[in-house]
Structure formats: C-alpha cells, structure tokens
Design a protein around this motif. Structure first.
Motif, PDB file in Angstrom:
ATOM      1  N   LYS A  81      51.190  30.125  36.028  1.00  0.00           N
ATOM      2  CA  LYS A  81      51.062  29.061  35.223  1.00  0.00           C
ATOM      3  C   LYS A  81      49.612  28.639  35.175  1.00  0.00           C
ATOM      4  N   ALA A 137      55.413  18.549  35.383  1.00  0.00           N
ATOM      5  CA  ALA A 137      54.321  19.226  35.855  1.00  0.00           C
ATOM      6  C   ALA A 137      53.795  20.136  34.500  1.00  0.00           C
ATOM      7  N   ALA A 138      54.750  20.320  33.704  1.00  0.00           N
ATOM      8  CA  ALA A 138      54.151  21.298  32.493  1.00  0.00           C
ATOM      9  C   ALA A 138      53.302  20.271  31.522  1.00  0.00           C
ATOM     10  N   SER A 161      50.398  14.693  38.019  1.00  0.00           N
ATOM     11  CA  SER A 161      49.885  14.952  39.241  1.00  0.00           C
ATOM     12  C   SER A 161      51.028  15.352  40.076  1.00  0.00           C
ATOM     13  N   SER A 173      47.762  23.145  37.688  1.00  0.00           N
ATOM     14  CA  SER A 173      48.871  22.231  37.401  1.00  0.00           C
ATOM     15  C   SER A 173      49.598  22.511  38.806  1.00  0.00           C
ATOM     16  N   ALA A 192      46.758  22.305  42.959  1.00  0.00           N
ATOM     17  CA  ALA A 192      47.119  20.888  42.620  1.00  0.00           C
ATOM     18  C   ALA A 192      48.270  20.448  43.557  1.00  0.00           C
ATOM     19  N   GLY A 242      51.374  18.301  32.741  1.00  0.00           N
ATOM     20  CA  GLY A 242      49.776  18.141  33.312  1.00  0.00           C
ATOM     21  C   GLY A 242      50.085  16.903  34.492  1.00  0.00           C
TER      22      GLY A 242
END
Lengths: 333, 333
Positions: free
Chosen positions: A42, A165-166, A170, A46, A98, A168
């Motif tokens: 991905k 998560a998808a 944190s 992310s 991340a 964006g």
C-alpha cells in the motif's frame, strides 16, 4: 471425520500454499512461511495493520488481508499462537515508515508473543502499538473485562482500523479507532457440535446431540451453561440476554450485527438466526445499520453460531462503509 | 444433527425472511414469497436473468442475485423444484422489455416447471429463452450429456450470462454466452458425509466414516464409485481423471477453477484441495486464469468438495472479470 487433507501434521502449510495459489494479490513472506501479506504494498507512509492467531478459524485470520483491511498476518498452527518471530516478521512486512498497529485477540500465547515481538521491533526501529480484542462476553464477568477472549468482534476492529489507516490516519489515530471499535463490540457463541484438530484425531471437548453449550469459546472453552437445544428464536434471545445487560442499548442506537457460522452450520441456518436477532433487536428499539452474515470466524468443522454486536457512532459507520477487499469480507465502493 | 432453526417445516420461509432482512438490496416479490429479486431494477431495456432451484444449496440459488448477475430467483422447498408459478413470477420480476434468460440446472422437476412457466410467460407477452446446465460429468456418460445434472458450473453460467446482459447484450446474445459458458464447463464432486433435510429428520443416503463417494450428486444421487477415503492430492487426481477424458485440455489452455465445499468442509481444506488441483492442472500444461474457492454451491451440512473447470476464451475471460455483487460472489471493478 472424513477430511480433505494430505498430511495431518502439515495442514497449515498446505492451506497457506492454496491461499497463495488462489489469490495472486496475497503473498507469502519471502523469509517466513508463516507470514502472509499483500503482494502489492500500500502507499508508503501509511500505517501498517497486522494481526495473527492460530489456524483453523478461516477465513480468520489470513482471510482479512487486503485493501482497506490488514497488511500482514502471522499464521499459527491449528488453535495455537504464531511465534514471536512470525509476529515480528509480519510487523516488518507491514511497516511503511508510519508504524504498525497490531490488532489481535486476547489469548495467553498471543499476548506473550506479541509483547516479545513489539520489543524486538522497537529494537529494530519499528514502532508498534497494539489493541487487544476482548469482545467475548461469556468468557469473564464485566468486572474482569481484561480476561475476556477476542472472537469475531476482531473483524469489526480490523475493518474500522483498516479504514482509518486507508483514510490516512496516523498510528495513534488508527489505534484509537480500533480501540473504540472493539470497546463498542460484544460477542457470544453457541456450540452445537465439537471439532477435531486433524493431527490430534479426536475432539478435546464434546457436545452431545440434543444439547448445546452457550457461551462456548472457539476452542471448546466452556461457556456459561450446557442446555437442551432450543429454537433459533430462543438462541437469539439467550444470546441477547447475555450481551445486553453487559452492553445496554438505548432506543434508537444504531448497531452493526455480525452473525458467523462456526464451520459446519449451513448458510440457511445463519440467515434464519439473523432474522430472529434483527427482529428482537428492532423490537428493543435498536436500529440495525450494518449486517454481516456468513462463515466469517470459524472453528474447523464445529457446528454452531456466534453473534457480534457493535454500537455505532458516525466514525465507526464511516469505517464500516469504507471499501475493502479480502477473502472474508468485501465492501464495494 | 443439532440445528439453528425454528419450525423444520418452515426453514425456507424463515431463511428468506433473513436474506431480505440482511440484504436491503434484495427484495421479496410482493405477490409471491418464493421469488427473490433485486430491490432496485436494472436499466430498462436490458435482458433479465432468472434461475431457480431447490433450497439447501445456499448461497445458490438466491445468493447470486445482484448487479452483474441474476435479477430474480424462484425459490423451491429443500431439494425440490420451485413451482411453475414461481418461475413465471420470477420472469415477470426480471423482465424489462428485452426478454428473460432463464439459466437453470438439469433436474426433472425444474425442467417441467420451467417449460410450463415459459409457455405461461409467452401467453403474457414475455419472451423467455433457456439454457440448461449439465456440467456434472459423473451423472451420465459423454454420449448422454443431455442427462447430466447441473451443479456448481451454473455459477459460471450465471456469471458469464450476467456480464453479457450488463454489457448490453440482446436476449440471443446472453443466451449464446451462457450456453457457451456451460458447454465449456465440467464439474465433479466427492461426498464425505451425508446431510439431512430438516423436515425429514434423517438422511436419505449414507456415507460411512472412512469412505467417500466419488461423483455424488447434491442430493445424494449415486456417483461412479464408493471407495476408502484418500488424500486431497489423490482426490484431485481422481476428479481430474474423470473430467479430463471428457474434456481434454491442450497445453496452454486457459481455465477457470471453481472449488466449492459442500457445507461442512472447513475453508482450510478447500484451500488445501485447491492447491492440489492447481498443481496438477499446471503440470498438465493448463494455465489457471481465474479461481473461486469457498462454500459456493452446497448441500446443507454435507461434507465434501466439488471441482468445476471451465475452458476460457477471450469472451468468457472478459465476462468472468466483469464486476458483480451478490451474497455468493463479488468481483470488484
């Protein structure tokens, strides 16, 4: 029990071979044959999502890898925790700079191995935070929620964390959403027949014909009572009578209902049960906003049914509606 | 056999109630509680797709209603054909002025009732053309293909016919594509345990522990032989040895492989079996281009596995890749 297997000692290995062969979008970790992840990474930056657990619960756990869901899964032997090394390798596979959210179920082996793996990851510069699912109401009283097992509510946790998560989020945001999802979730199961680990050759628990075990765990852990079998309608009532005192719903509360067969339960019966649950919830004033019915979290060829309720707010509704794709769950855009 | 039901005589009624409650995108026909269709009609002027069959095979048949797939399904009692009236009502529900393709399986009751319904529809000005699936290789010799039963190959027929309709095909074009799909498809099943119709209370056939029935039908119809159980690898070989002489594959032929559990077969075992099939097909020079694994066409709580192969051309590949959404099958855009 007749089975479609080769070597009873190698069912996990053979299954993983089939999963990867059937799903080119999934890939085995090049260094660890007990870690499955997405073949195409991905976007960089992310948050990575990981879970892990014993095999035999398919499509859980490895069937929830995919866009909008998990990045990598540590695969254990049947009904056994993956190793700390496998969790660590899953963290490495999922990390995109991340950090990694490890969203897993509350079992002694998993707790121990995840803790070790988180420490090993930190030593390698990978930040991992965890959420431990404990949605199984019948496994410990409300005052000891930290002792409760994680069961099918984990799917709701993965779905909501995966959406965050998808979108964006944190690492802290993904963890907060996953924690909120599981805090808002309660499950209970009824067992109607036992199952047998292939390598063991006979069941380590027993449910008689004409009897059922209410509140049973996914590995035969005892529930709250063994009774004569009752109708689907009465099963729904017994299960709601266990969940709702723990988790009161106010009139107008929006909920997600997830019904899973335990393995050998015909889909026909799962829908019969869903109708009874929905009718009773609606009679109690709740509004069913999301529904999931199917063999979503199983125990080999065990017969029985589980019910998972989640109380929704706007964030959780947006997360459940977010598109995802995996073996176990597909939500279309 | 413990079950999650209310009244054994009303399992179909109760299931239909659950299906409609769980899937707002599906709707019961207002005049006939044995017809399920899409709640929102597809574009006017596109060909309608209908099937029907006995219940107990879920997600077949009603689980294949949706965009890119079927428009309406006539629902029979367990293992019994829907009535001619239900087929007729399904035709009416599916018709949007461009005619209806009825794509169903080769069973005496279904043949009779579809024929009657087609005549009744013609009298009401609805053009219905039919394709009869006969993919079950073990049910009759090659020289009597018209006697063979329709089984899980019907899913491939619905998928390809549904894609052609969604792409704007005329009734004749949809029928031609569905006919091509089923002509290119062969199936065979192995039974590992029997199942019981709830209202009957005991199985009308029997498979002993340690034995399996090769080529069995979905209602216990006898297959080609009863043998001792063998490994997944050997089951794959026995099944390919039945299909391939009937349906030779040339080196480089592209195929779709569909593996279905019969109801009580763990997903783990379905993937083990898939790996063995894919390996043997690839060793024979075939190229597996599409794969479908799951409880896609079942028989209540029967244990066992079925294999369906389709030889693909460019049109069938495009049809299988076309997006669709339903309980049983979702293909993402």
């Amino acid at each position: 029990m007749n089975r479609v297997i080769n070597d009873p000692e190698k069912v996990v290995e053979d299954m993983v071979r089939g999963i990867v062969a059937a799903h080119p979008e999934m890939a085995l970790d090049s260094a660890n044959p007990r870690v499955i992840g997405v073949a195409t990474k991905k976007p960089e930056g992310s948050v990575g999502l990981v879970t892990g657990g014993g095999s035999g619960h398919e499509p859980a756990f490895l069937g929830y890898v995919g866009p909008g869901l998990l990045d990598a899964v540590a695969v254990g032997e049947i009904f056994s925790s993956p190793t700390a090394k496998s969790f660590l390798d899953a963290f490495k596979a999922a990390d995109r700079g991340a950090g990694v959210a490890c969203l897993y179920g509350n079992y002694a082996g998993d707790n121990m191995n995840v803790k070790m793996a988180v420490k090993m990851a930190a030593a390698q510069g990978i930040a991992v935070k965890t959420v431990v699912a404990n949605d199984d109401v019948a496994s410990a009283p409300k005052t000891e929620r930290e002792k409760r097992r994680g069961v099918a509510g984990e799917i709701v946790m993965w779905k909501c964390g995966g959406a965050r998560a998808a979108l964006g989020g944190s690492l802290d945001e993904v963890i907060a959403t996953a924690q909120k999802a599981i805090d808002a979730t309660r499950s209970v199961g009824i067992g109607l027949s036992a199952c047998t680990i292939p390598a063991a050759g006979k069941a380590n628990f027993h449910i008689a014909d004409g009897e059922m075990e209410v509140g049973i765990g996914h590995h035969g852990e005892h529930g709250v009572q063994v009774t004569k079998t009752v109708s689907s309608r009465d099963m729904a009532k017994m299960m709601l009578d266990i969940i709702l005192p723990d988790f009161p719903l106010a009139k107008g509360d929006e909920v997600s209902v997830l019904v899973s067969g335990l393995g050998a339960t015909p889909l026909m019966e799962q829908y019969i049960f869903y109708a009874d649950v929905a009718e009773q919830l609606e009679a109690a004033g709740a509004v069913v906003a999301f529904r999931f019915v199917g063999n979503l979290f199983t125990s080999l060829e065990m017969n029985g049914i589980t019910l998972t309720l989640t109380r929704l707010d706007d964030e959780l509704k947006a997360c459940l509606a977010h598109p995802c794709s995996s073996i176990g769950l597909k939500v279309l855009a």
